[in-house]
Write an enzyme that holds these catalytic residues in place. Structure first.
Site, mmCIF file in Angstrom:
data_model
loop_
_atom_site.group_PDB
_atom_site.id
_atom_site.type_symbol
_atom_site.label_atom_id
_atom_site.label_comp_id
_atom_site.label_asym_id
_atom_site.label_seq_id
_atom_site.Cartn_x
_atom_site.Cartn_y
_atom_site.Cartn_z
ATOM 1 N N LYS A 31 0.836 -1.204 0.000
ATOM 2 C CA LYS A 31 0.000 0.000 0.000
ATOM 3 C C LYS A 31 0.873 1.258 0.000
ATOM 4 C CE LYS A 31 -3.813 -2.514 2.054
ATOM 5 N NZ LYS A 31 -4.555 -2.922 3.253
ATOM 6 N N GLN A 75 -4.799 -1.702 9.544
ATOM 7 C CA GLN A 75 -4.647 -3.023 8.926
ATOM 8 C C GLN A 75 -5.197 -4.100 9.866
ATOM 9 O OE1 GLN A 75 -3.360 -3.530 5.701
ATOM 10 N NE2 GLN A 75 -4.143 -5.593 6.028
ATOM 11 N N ASP A 98 -11.251 2.451 3.944
ATOM 12 C CA ASP A 98 -11.543 1.021 3.793
ATOM 13 C C ASP A 98 -13.054 0.780 3.704
ATOM 14 O OD1 ASP A 98 -9.375 -0.669 3.538
ATOM 15 O OD2 ASP A 98 -8.963 -0.765 5.688
#
Ligand code: NAD
Length: 261
Positions: A31, A75, A98
């Protein structure tokens, strides 16, 4: 991808990782690399595995208040002593790139959203770019997780597919998959979808990432299924890179909304 800046300002993404999971480390590195490629400022917050929930919440609060941070990504998975739901709830929904916050999942349900969850959005992008018609098609999503299966089913439904969601308690899974024009596999088991389960000419999209002795594998028996499928995505190199591309897109979307945030 386009390199962005707005009056000298660049999009900013904060990536929080609680160390311990080797796969998470790989995802975070990928990422960060993508951010550098497209011109997004990324900041990594690598926290030790014994970080407290309070410390994590405080960090999120600080990032929520910073104008130069457009996206906050935590994460997953988190260690057991941290309540994942509480952490997701703490992220400002406007910076939730997200799209896991209930405000964003609710918006997806009614089809009025700023962000889409990256993996299902990446699947839809692959479908669109390949010129595959969704309207009126029978789609089967295997897996019902909050981050992949459920939003995936919703996005296909928004585009007028008839969607069946299969899961670990589904009866006659093979028959249901065999009926589908579009199959999305998000189970987490290597070679779960075999050639005898797939209709001739079906579109097969493999979300799974499984680390096996032979290397990285998807949920689909790629070699055999590609003999019957009309279109199929590989692992690696299919949905994974699309997921990262959608994260970049969500961060840029948030950046563009910075002035009205
Ligand atoms: P999960 O473990 O939360 O969900 C798995 C789902 O599979 C569950 O809903 C379960 O009901 C279903 N399932 C399990 N056994 C089954 C069976 N025998 N028959 C039918 N359904 C069954 O996993 P997840 O987070 O949704 O991820 C799924 C897979 O996708 C994993 O391999 C994960 O690593 C991968 N993934 C990939 C990306 C990407 O960017 N490519 C992103 C997220 C997840």
């Amino acid at each position: 991808m386009e390199v962005l800046s707005q009056n000298g300002a660049k999009p900013g993404l904060a990536v929080i990782i609680v160390e311990g999971d080797s796969a998470s480390r790989i995802y975070v590195n990928n990422k960060k690399k993508a951010c550098a490629e497209v011109g997004i400022n990324s900041e990594e917050y690598a926290l030790p595995s014994d970080v407290s929930e309070d410390e994590l919440l405080k960090l999120i609060d600080t990032l929520n208040k910073r104008d130069d941070i457009d996206g906050i990504l935590v994460q997953l998975p988190l260690p057991r002593h941290i309540d994942e739901e509480k952490i997701i709830m703490a992220i400002d929904p406007k910076k939730d790139v997200d799209a896991f916050h209930p405000v964003n999942t609710g918006k997806i349900m009614i089809g009025n959203f700023d962000f889409l969850p990256c993996t299902p959005a990446g699947v839809m992008e692959l479908i669109h770019e390949s010129g595959i018609q969704v309207q009126g098609k029978d789609a089967v999503v295997i897996g019902r997780s909050n981050i992949v299966g459920k939003p995936m089913a919703m996005l296909l439904l928004h585009e007028s597919a008839t969607v069946t969601v299969c899961h670990s308690k589904t009866q006659d899974l093979k028959q249901k998959v065999k009926n589908a024009d579009i199959v999305v596999a998000a189970v987490g088991r290597a070679n779960f979808v075999t050639a005898d389960m797939v209709k001739d000419g079906a579109v097969v999209i493999d979300v799974g990432i499984n680390r096996t002795e032979e290397g990285l594998r998807g949920d689909v028996d790629f070699d055999a299924v590609s003999e019957v499928a009309g279109a199929i995505t590989p692992v690696p190199g299919g949905v994974g890179p699309m997921t990262i591309a959608m994260l970049m897109r969500n961060t840029v979307t948030s950046f563009k909304l910075r002035d009205i945030r």
